[in-house]
Design an enzyme around this catalytic site. Structure first.
Site, mmCIF file in Angstrom:
data_model
loop_
_atom_site.group_PDB
_atom_site.id
_atom_site.type_symbol
_atom_site.label_atom_id
_atom_site.label_comp_id
_atom_site.label_asym_id
_atom_site.label_seq_id
_atom_site.Cartn_x
_atom_site.Cartn_y
_atom_site.Cartn_z
ATOM 1 C CG HIS A 5 -2.064 0.943 1.142
ATOM 2 N ND1 HIS A 5 -2.060 2.044 0.307
ATOM 3 C CD2 HIS A 5 -3.270 0.953 1.765
ATOM 4 C CE1 HIS A 5 -3.208 2.693 0.441
ATOM 5 N NE2 HIS A 5 -3.962 2.046 1.312
ATOM 6 C CG HIS B 42 -5.192 6.075 -0.510
ATOM 7 N ND1 HIS B 42 -5.897 4.902 -0.544
ATOM 8 C CD2 HIS B 42 -5.257 6.575 -1.764
ATOM 9 C CE1 HIS B 42 -6.380 4.707 -1.761
ATOM 10 N NE2 HIS B 42 -5.999 5.710 -2.524
ATOM 11 C CE1 TYR C 21 -4.211 5.452 6.099
ATOM 12 C CE2 TYR C 21 -4.504 4.694 3.843
ATOM 13 C CZ TYR C 21 -5.041 5.109 5.051
ATOM 14 O OH TYR C 21 -6.403 5.191 5.211
ATOM 15 N N GLY D 286 -14.042 -0.838 -6.477
ATOM 16 C CA GLY D 286 -14.136 -0.868 -5.025
ATOM 17 C C GLY D 286 -15.575 -0.945 -4.577
ATOM 18 N NE ARG D 287 -16.693 4.337 -3.957
ATOM 19 C CZ ARG D 287 -16.679 5.572 -4.402
ATOM 20 N NH1 ARG D 287 -17.295 6.514 -3.719
ATOM 21 N NH2 ARG D 287 -16.064 5.870 -5.528
HETATM 22 C C1 LIG Z 1 -14.961 1.353 2.532
HETATM 23 C C2 LIG Z 1 -13.693 1.623 1.779
HETATM 24 C C3 LIG Z 1 -12.503 1.086 2.240
HETATM 25 C C4 LIG Z 1 -11.317 1.283 1.521
HETATM 26 N N1 LIG Z 1 -10.172 0.669 1.958
HETATM 27 C C5 LIG Z 1 -9.040 0.733 1.211
HETATM 28 C C6 LIG Z 1 -7.895 -0.009 1.569
HETATM 29 O O1 LIG Z 1 -7.882 -0.756 2.559
HETATM 30 N N2 LIG Z 1 -6.801 0.095 0.779
HETATM 31 C C7 LIG Z 1 -6.773 0.907 -0.332
HETATM 32 O O2 LIG Z 1 -5.746 0.963 -1.017
HETATM 33 N N3 LIG Z 1 -7.861 1.597 -0.705
HETATM 34 C C8 LIG Z 1 -8.987 1.519 0.034
HETATM 35 N N4 LIG Z 1 -10.122 2.175 -0.382
HETATM 36 C C9 LIG Z 1 -10.123 2.851 -1.686
HETATM 37 C C10 LIG Z 1 -10.669 1.901 -2.768
HETATM 38 O O3 LIG Z 1 -9.775 0.825 -3.014
HETATM 39 C C11 LIG Z 1 -10.890 2.635 -4.098
HETATM 40 O O4 LIG Z 1 -9.700 3.324 -4.435
HETATM 41 C C12 LIG Z 1 -12.041 3.635 -4.019
HETATM 42 O O5 LIG Z 1 -13.190 3.068 -3.428
HETATM 43 C C13 LIG Z 1 -12.390 4.160 -5.422
HETATM 44 O O6 LIG Z 1 -12.804 3.096 -6.255
HETATM 45 P P1 LIG Z 1 -14.380 2.860 -6.563
HETATM 46 O O7 LIG Z 1 -14.865 4.148 -7.166
HETATM 47 O O8 LIG Z 1 -14.407 1.707 -7.529
HETATM 48 O O9 LIG Z 1 -15.056 2.579 -5.261
HETATM 49 C C14 LIG Z 1 -11.319 2.056 0.335
HETATM 50 C C15 LIG Z 1 -12.511 2.636 -0.100
HETATM 51 C C16 LIG Z 1 -13.685 2.417 0.596
HETATM 52 C C17 LIG Z 1 -14.983 3.006 0.083
#
Ligand SMILES: Cc1cc2nc3c(=O)[nH]c(=O)nc-3n(C[C@H](O)[C@H](O)[C@H](O)COP(=O)(O)O)c2cc1C
Length: 363
Positions: free
Chosen positions: A173, A176, A178, A315-316
């Site tokens: 990772h 973001h 981190y 993701g979502r």
């Molecule tokens: C509930 C939630 C948890 C997430 N946790 C992580 C994570 O653990 N690691 C990471 O790299 N991104 C995390 N993300 C970001 C997602 O991987 C992704 O970049 C983001 O949701 C945008 O993609 P989407 O529009 O397809 O949802 C998280 C996003 C959401 C909504």
């Protein structure tokens, strides 16, 4: 016609299709940070994706961004993840573990009283959710050179555990804001030693951690997530293009197999300032590019038609649609998950979403 749904092969690994589960923190582990039957069911439900990437998995208790996040900081956490990988493999899936250190975005209540760590002393504005409820972020301790080496060792040890747990690969990772990302950016890294200042120095920790992961897994099974123009936690770099060009050149040196690139601001926008053409990175990178952020069916098909990515991570949309691949294939309606179920709780809002078949059977 699109090849989004066709099997493909990258780095000697065969994928059922070009759709990936983007890493999603869901905070449903037990208090010991162990995954178990619930996580096994959740990931197995989504195993028709070409590649699953797990939720960010801390390599040390102080690397957690909140409670109830399943980790890989102790051998005791291996067997829970083994349930996950076995369940995914039984359904023909492929799963990488996303290894994580939250850096300043952690809290002393998660690390036995020690302050969160960062490249430089800094206090993140806002609050973190802890086991005792929301608390203000704390002043981060700037890692000493010896502690930087300890961080690399923690990632290496977690990568070894990921292997013992039966994963198919690991993803660092590096996004973001981190710990790893925070080292790369001039806004969060004010160091004057070998890990700060020049681009080469700021990228050093990312490169050295990747070297450690490649040492355990080989480059073909090592991925890295980056968000070159992301602004997560109000942090960015004043000049991301040369920074990320340098980083991708080093990924190529290490022959890293997979670059998981968040395009724009995660979950918010596909563009951000300071901006540059992310396709330059995609063209520079010699491995497989996974693209993510706000993709829908049309955008994903267009990305393949224009060859702007090899794989598209959702993701979502995967939260409410365990059979997202099939729904996209059939252009079927998607279930929109309630964000209140994203974090915490049990099966509700996690493993209780229906497939198209289940919907039809219960209609
Ligand atoms: C509930 C939630 C948890 C997430 N946790 C992580 C994570 O653990 N690691 C990471 O790299 N991104 C995390 N993300 C970001 C997602 O991987 C992704 O970049 C983001 O949701 C945008 O993609 P989407 O529009 O397809 O949802 C998280 C996003 C959401 C909504």
């Amino acid at each position: 016609m699109t090849d989004l749904f066709d099997p493909c092969e990258f780095n000697g690994i065969r994928l059922q299709n070009r759709i990936a589960l983007s890493p999603l923190t869901r905070t449903r582990s037990n208090d010991a940070g162990e995954a178990g039957d619930l996580q096994a069911l959740y990931y197995a439900q989504r195993a028709t994706a070409g590649l699953l990437i797990t939720e960010a998995t801390p390599v040390t208790p102080g690397g957690r961004g909140g409670p109830n996040i399943p980790g890989l900081w102790t051998d005791d956490q291996i067997s829970g993840w083994r349930k996950v990988t076995d369940a995914v493999h039984a359904r023909g899936g492929l799963i990488f573990s996303q290894l994580w250190h939250a850096g300043r975005l952690s809290h002393s209540s998660l690390s036995g009283g020690k302050p969160p760590v960062a490249p430089s002393v800094m206090t993140q504005p806002g609050q973190i959710f802890t086991a005792e409820g929301p608390k203000p972020y704390e002043e981060a301790h700037a890692l000493t050179l010896d502690e930087v080496q300890e961080i690399i060792a923690l990632f290496r040890a977690a990568a070894v555990r990921a292997k013992a747990a039966g994963f198919d690969g690991v993803e660092l990772h590096g996004a973001h804001s981190y710990l790893i990302d925070a080292f790369t950016r001039d806004m969060t890294n004010k160091r004057t030693d070998a890990y700060g200042g020049s681009i080469e120095n700021r990228a050093r920790l990312l490169v050295e951690v990747l070297q450690a992961l490649v040492g355990v897994w080989g480059p073909e099974r090592t991925a890295v997530r980056i968000a070159p123009i992301g602004h997560a936690y109000q942090a960015w770099d004043s000049n991301p293009e040369p920074l990320f060009t340098y980083i991708v050149e080093r990924l190529n040196d290490l022959k890293v197999g997979w670059m998981d690139m968040v395009e724009g601001d995660t979950g918010i926008s596909r563009t951000a300032e300071p901006s540059f053409d992310l396709q330059k990175l995609r063209r520079l990178f010699k491995g497989a590019t996974i693209a993510n952020n706000l993709y829908d069916r049309d955008l994903a098909i267009a990305a393949r038609a224009n060859d702007t990515a090899d794989i598209i991570a959702f993701g979502r949309p995967f939260i409410g649609n365990p059979d997202l691949v099939e729904r996209l294939r059939r252009n079927a309606p998607l279930t929109v998950a309630d964000p209140r179920g994203y974090y915490g709780g049990g099966p509700r809002g996690y493993t209780d979403f229906k497939t198209l078949e289940e919907e039809a059977a219960s209609a």
